[in-house]
Scaffold this motif. Sequence first.
Motif, mmCIF file in Angstrom:
data_model
loop_
_atom_site.group_PDB
_atom_site.id
_atom_site.type_symbol
_atom_site.label_atom_id
_atom_site.label_comp_id
_atom_site.label_asym_id
_atom_site.label_seq_id
_atom_site.Cartn_x
_atom_site.Cartn_y
_atom_site.Cartn_z
ATOM 1 N N ILE A 181 0.834 -1.204 0.000
ATOM 2 C CA ILE A 181 0.000 0.000 0.000
ATOM 3 C C ILE A 181 0.865 1.249 0.000
ATOM 4 O O ILE A 181 0.628 2.185 -0.771
ATOM 5 C CB ILE A 181 -0.959 -0.012 1.216
ATOM 6 C CG1 ILE A 181 -2.021 -1.092 1.021
ATOM 7 C CG2 ILE A 181 -1.604 1.352 1.409
ATOM 8 C CD1 ILE A 181 -2.838 -1.384 2.261
ATOM 9 N N LEU A 182 1.904 1.267 0.847
ATOM 10 C CA LEU A 182 2.779 2.439 0.915
ATOM 11 C C LEU A 182 3.537 2.657 -0.394
ATOM 12 O O LEU A 182 3.689 3.800 -0.843
ATOM 13 C CB LEU A 182 3.753 2.300 2.081
ATOM 14 C CG LEU A 182 3.136 2.365 3.476
ATOM 15 C CD1 LEU A 182 4.171 2.094 4.549
ATOM 16 C CD2 LEU A 182 2.467 3.708 3.697
ATOM 17 N N ILE A 183 3.994 1.587 -1.013
ATOM 18 C CA ILE A 183 4.699 1.715 -2.289
ATOM 19 C C ILE A 183 3.752 2.218 -3.366
ATOM 20 O O ILE A 183 4.102 3.090 -4.168
ATOM 21 C CB ILE A 183 5.357 0.370 -2.685
ATOM 22 C CG1 ILE A 183 6.534 0.075 -1.760
ATOM 23 C CG2 ILE A 183 5.811 0.390 -4.147
ATOM 24 C CD1 ILE A 183 7.111 -1.309 -1.910
ATOM 25 N N GLU A 184 2.531 1.690 -3.387
ATOM 26 C CA GLU A 184 1.577 2.147 -4.397
ATOM 27 C C GLU A 184 1.180 3.602 -4.171
ATOM 28 O O GLU A 184 1.004 4.352 -5.127
ATOM 29 C CB GLU A 184 0.334 1.264 -4.411
ATOM 30 C CG GLU A 184 -0.594 1.608 -5.550
ATOM 31 C CD GLU A 184 -1.733 0.635 -5.707
ATOM 32 O OE1 GLU A 184 -2.652 0.963 -6.476
ATOM 33 O OE2 GLU A 184 -1.724 -0.434 -5.087
ATOM 34 N N LEU A 185 1.032 4.025 -2.931
ATOM 35 C CA LEU A 185 0.710 5.424 -2.659
ATOM 36 C C LEU A 185 1.819 6.352 -3.144
ATOM 37 O O LEU A 185 1.555 7.419 -3.680
ATOM 38 C CB LEU A 185 0.479 5.642 -1.159
ATOM 39 C CG LEU A 185 -0.832 5.112 -0.596
ATOM 40 C CD1 LEU A 185 -0.864 5.273 0.918
ATOM 41 C CD2 LEU A 185 -2.016 5.820 -1.227
ATOM 42 N N GLU A 186 3.055 5.918 -2.961
ATOM 43 C CA GLU A 186 4.181 6.760 -3.346
ATOM 44 C C GLU A 186 4.433 6.740 -4.854
ATOM 45 O O GLU A 186 4.731 7.765 -5.454
ATOM 46 C CB GLU A 186 5.444 6.287 -2.603
ATOM 47 C CG GLU A 186 6.655 7.145 -2.823
ATOM 48 C CD GLU A 186 6.538 8.535 -2.201
ATOM 49 O OE1 GLU A 186 7.161 9.467 -2.750
ATOM 50 O OE2 GLU A 186 5.828 8.685 -1.203
ATOM 51 N N TYR A 187 4.336 5.572 -5.454
ATOM 52 C CA TYR A 187 4.696 5.425 -6.868
ATOM 53 C C TYR A 187 3.510 5.058 -7.743
ATOM 54 O O TYR A 187 3.681 4.554 -8.854
ATOM 55 C CB TYR A 187 5.778 4.349 -7.010
ATOM 56 C CG TYR A 187 7.027 4.694 -6.253
ATOM 57 C CD1 TYR A 187 7.905 5.658 -6.718
ATOM 58 C CD2 TYR A 187 7.315 4.077 -5.030
ATOM 59 C CE1 TYR A 187 9.048 5.983 -6.015
ATOM 60 C CE2 TYR A 187 8.453 4.400 -4.314
ATOM 61 C CZ TYR A 187 9.315 5.355 -4.816
ATOM 62 O OH TYR A 187 10.438 5.681 -4.105
ATOM 63 N N GLY A 188 2.302 5.320 -7.299
ATOM 64 C CA GLY A 188 1.095 4.933 -8.022
ATOM 65 C C GLY A 188 0.912 5.594 -9.373
ATOM 66 O O GLY A 188 0.212 5.082 -10.232
ATOM 67 N N LYS A 189 1.539 6.718 -9.592
ATOM 68 C CA LYS A 189 1.378 7.427 -10.861
ATOM 69 C C LYS A 189 2.481 7.105 -11.868
ATOM 70 O O LYS A 189 2.530 7.683 -12.938
ATOM 71 C CB LYS A 189 1.323 8.926 -10.597
ATOM 72 C CG LYS A 189 0.129 9.313 -9.746
ATOM 73 C CD LYS A 189 -0.208 10.756 -9.903
ATOM 74 C CE LYS A 189 -1.311 11.249 -9.030
ATOM 75 N NZ LYS A 189 -2.407 10.459 -8.716
ATOM 76 N N THR A 190 3.354 6.175 -11.536
ATOM 77 C CA THR A 190 4.433 5.804 -12.452
ATOM 78 C C THR A 190 3.937 4.761 -13.452
ATOM 79 O O THR A 190 2.845 4.198 -13.320
ATOM 80 C CB THR A 190 5.631 5.231 -11.675
ATOM 81 O OG1 THR A 190 5.217 4.038 -11.009
ATOM 82 C CG2 THR A 190 6.166 6.230 -10.669
ATOM 83 N N ILE A 191 4.772 4.476 -14.435
ATOM 84 C CA ILE A 191 4.413 3.513 -15.482
ATOM 85 C C ILE A 191 4.195 2.120 -14.908
ATOM 86 O O ILE A 191 3.425 1.327 -15.447
ATOM 87 C CB ILE A 191 5.487 3.500 -16.591
ATOM 88 C CG1 ILE A 191 4.983 2.698 -17.781
ATOM 89 C CG2 ILE A 191 6.792 2.944 -16.066
ATOM 90 C CD1 ILE A 191 5.857 2.820 -19.004
ATOM 91 N N PHE A 192 4.871 1.818 -13.790
ATOM 92 C CA PHE A 192 4.740 0.487 -13.200
ATOM 93 C C PHE A 192 3.324 0.193 -12.727
ATOM 94 O O PHE A 192 2.904 -0.954 -12.672
ATOM 95 C CB PHE A 192 5.715 0.314 -12.035
ATOM 96 C CG PHE A 192 7.145 0.420 -12.447
ATOM 97 C CD1 PHE A 192 7.701 -0.490 -13.324
ATOM 98 C CD2 PHE A 192 7.934 1.450 -11.979
ATOM 99 C CE1 PHE A 192 9.010 -0.396 -13.714
ATOM 100 C CE2 PHE A 192 9.253 1.556 -12.357
ATOM 101 C CZ PHE A 192 9.794 0.635 -13.238
ATOM 102 N N TYR A 193 2.584 1.230 -12.363
ATOM 103 C CA TYR A 193 1.217 1.036 -11.887
ATOM 104 C C TYR A 193 0.171 1.484 -12.898
ATOM 105 O O TYR A 193 -0.985 1.102 -12.792
ATOM 106 C CB TYR A 193 0.995 1.786 -10.569
ATOM 107 C CG TYR A 193 1.633 1.091 -9.392
ATOM 108 C CD1 TYR A 193 1.007 0.034 -8.766
ATOM 109 C CD2 TYR A 193 2.875 1.497 -8.924
ATOM 110 C CE1 TYR A 193 1.583 -0.606 -7.691
ATOM 111 C CE2 TYR A 193 3.468 0.854 -7.847
ATOM 112 C CZ TYR A 193 2.819 -0.190 -7.242
ATOM 113 O OH TYR A 193 3.395 -0.826 -6.179
#
Length: 157
Positions: A83-95
């Motif tokens: 959850i913390l990783i997705e909150l931080e990097y949620g707007k990157t190409i990986f997500y």
Amino acid sequence: MKIVNRIFNNILVALAIVIVVGLLNYILLSIFSFLGYRAFIFSYILIIGGLIIFYKLTSILKEKGWTILSFGLNFIFWATEQILIELEYGKTIFYQDEKISAIFVMVLGAFLFAFNKSILDEIMILFGAKIKDKMLIIKILRRKKPVANRVDGSARN
């Protein structure tokens, strides 16, 4: 050196399970897509089943209590980290990318779960947990395979 081997083995087993669970999940969601969001029950069952199988194959702790505690803590840490990783990097190409995000999330989840398990096992050992000689997966992979009966001329009548 044993710690590094255990971490490496945990990661390999986790990645293998993620591949199987991911493929089964993809197949089941395509078959049962008519159920709508209720089809995700298969995803949850597969994920929990995969985590339990992973722990069964890679556990080095002898007592079930330590293993259950390790699993519970690992599950909480794993979910929180994702959850913390997705909150931080949620707007990157990986997500954001449809093709990359599913693979990235599964591989990241496998890596986090395996690495957390390795760390928790070492902490449990420091607190006095007894350990097994080898992981179940190592015993399975290194078992002696039966040798087929030879057919040669020595046993003829």
